[in-house]
Design a protein around this motif. Structure first.
Motif, short mmCIF file in Angstrom:
data_model
loop_
_atom_site.label_atom_id
_atom_site.label_comp_id
_atom_site.label_asym_id
_atom_site.label_seq_id
_atom_site.Cartn_x
_atom_site.Cartn_y
_atom_site.Cartn_z
N UNK A 1 0.85 -1.19 0.00
CA UNK A 1 0.00 0.00 0.00
C UNK A 1 0.88 1.24 0.00
N UNK A 2 0.51 2.21 -0.81
CA UNK A 2 1.32 3.43 -0.93
C UNK A 2 0.44 4.67 -0.80
N UNK A 3 1.00 5.69 -0.19
CA UNK A 3 0.40 7.03 -0.20
C UNK A 3 1.45 7.93 -0.83
N UNK A 4 1.16 8.40 -2.03
CA UNK A 4 2.05 9.30 -2.74
C UNK A 4 1.58 10.72 -2.51
N UNK A 5 2.53 11.64 -2.31
CA UNK A 5 2.20 13.04 -2.04
C UNK A 5 1.36 13.13 -0.77
N UNK A 6 1.92 12.63 0.31
CA UNK A 6 1.25 12.51 1.60
C UNK A 6 0.59 13.80 2.07
N UNK A 7 1.24 14.94 1.86
CA UNK A 7 0.72 16.22 2.36
C UNK A 7 -0.21 16.91 1.36
N UNK A 8 -0.55 16.21 0.26
CA UNK A 8 -1.51 16.70 -0.73
C UNK A 8 -1.07 18.04 -1.33
N UNK A 9 0.19 18.15 -1.70
CA UNK A 9 0.72 19.36 -2.33
C UNK A 9 0.29 19.41 -3.78
N UNK A 10 -0.30 20.48 -4.23
CA UNK A 10 -0.72 20.66 -5.62
C UNK A 10 0.28 21.59 -6.28
N UNK A 11 1.43 21.06 -6.63
CA UNK A 11 2.50 21.85 -7.22
C UNK A 11 2.52 21.69 -8.73
N UNK A 12 3.02 22.71 -9.41
CA UNK A 12 3.17 22.69 -10.85
C UNK A 12 4.58 22.23 -11.17
N UNK A 13 4.70 21.22 -12.03
CA UNK A 13 6.01 20.72 -12.42
C UNK A 13 6.44 21.20 -13.79
N UNK A 14 5.53 21.76 -14.55
CA UNK A 14 5.82 22.34 -15.86
C UNK A 14 4.63 23.24 -16.20
N UNK A 15 4.73 24.02 -17.26
CA UNK A 15 3.60 24.93 -17.58
C UNK A 15 2.28 24.20 -17.82
N UNK A 16 2.33 22.94 -18.22
CA UNK A 16 1.11 22.22 -18.57
C UNK A 16 0.74 21.11 -17.60
N UNK A 17 1.46 20.98 -16.47
CA UNK A 17 1.21 19.85 -15.58
C UNK A 17 1.09 20.30 -14.14
N UNK A 18 -0.09 20.12 -13.57
CA UNK A 18 -0.33 20.34 -12.15
C UNK A 18 -0.46 18.97 -11.51
N UNK A 19 0.31 18.74 -10.45
CA UNK A 19 0.27 17.43 -9.82
C UNK A 19 -1.15 17.12 -9.34
N UNK A 20 -1.54 15.87 -9.38
CA UNK A 20 -2.92 15.51 -9.02
C UNK A 20 -3.22 15.55 -7.53
N UNK A 21 -2.22 15.77 -6.70
CA UNK A 21 -2.46 15.74 -5.26
C UNK A 21 -2.15 14.37 -4.69
N UNK A 22 -2.74 14.07 -3.55
CA UNK A 22 -2.49 12.81 -2.86
C UNK A 22 -3.06 11.64 -3.65
N UNK A 23 -2.26 10.57 -3.76
CA UNK A 23 -2.69 9.36 -4.45
C UNK A 23 -2.52 8.16 -3.54
N UNK A 24 -3.44 7.22 -3.64
CA UNK A 24 -3.36 5.96 -2.90
C UNK A 24 -3.23 4.83 -3.91
N UNK A 25 -2.26 3.97 -3.71
CA UNK A 25 -2.06 2.82 -4.58
C UNK A 25 -2.07 1.55 -3.75
N UNK A 26 -2.61 0.51 -4.32
CA UNK A 26 -2.52 -0.82 -3.75
C UNK A 26 -1.94 -1.72 -4.82
N UNK A 27 -0.82 -2.36 -4.51
CA UNK A 27 -0.14 -3.21 -5.48
C UNK A 27 -0.16 -4.65 -5.01
#
Length: 137
Positions: free
Chosen positions: A106-132
């Motif tokens: 189980x993964x929590x990516x972007x734990x603090x739910x930061x909505x940062x821009x990584x390029x002019x066309x890409x805003x991070x989606x925020x916190x993500x939960x994955x189950x592998x």
């Protein structure tokens, strides 16, 4: 130009850690006809980045933490606007079964739910939960 260095610790008993520091100077020295860019910095190119990764693995399972710090980044070509430095964290826990044949993680990516821009066309989606579910054959 820039540089990078890393320190790794592995106690060979289930704990692994890595600390990485990088510095990059992305100043435009020649703008091929666009003199307004000369002397400016590239957009979305942090001067400093620090990454830390820790993995603990034991009989009951494994857990990991990944943290990344990026320093201030310019978001406009004329360097008139910038975004402050920020920290991103990812956490994961997992368990292997049957001699590492089947695993679940189980993964929590972007734990603090930061909505940062990584390029002019890409805003991070925020916190993500994955189950592998993993299978080693």
């Amino acid at each position: 130009y820039g540089g990078e260095s890393a320190i790794t610790y592995d106690n060979r008993n289930g704990l692994y850690m890595n600390l990485n520091y990088s510095m990059g100077i992305s100043k435009i020295v020649d703008a091929n006809g666009n003199e307004t860019l000369k002397g400016k910095y590239l957009t979305y190119a942090p001067k400093f980045m620090v990454k830390f990764y820790a993995l603990w693995s034991g009989r009951v399972g494994e857990a990991s933490l990944k943290t990344t710090y990026k320093s201030k980044q310019y978001v406009t070509e004329d360097n008139s606007d910038y975004m402050d430095g920020f920290v991103m964290c990812d956490l994961a826990v997992g368990k292997w079964f049957w001699n590492r044949t089947l695993g679940i993680r189980g993964e929590v990516l972007n734990l603090f739910d930061r909505r940062e821009t990584n390029s002019p066309n890409y805003l991070s989606p925020g916190r993500l939960f994955n189950l592998k579910i993993m299978l080693n054959l």
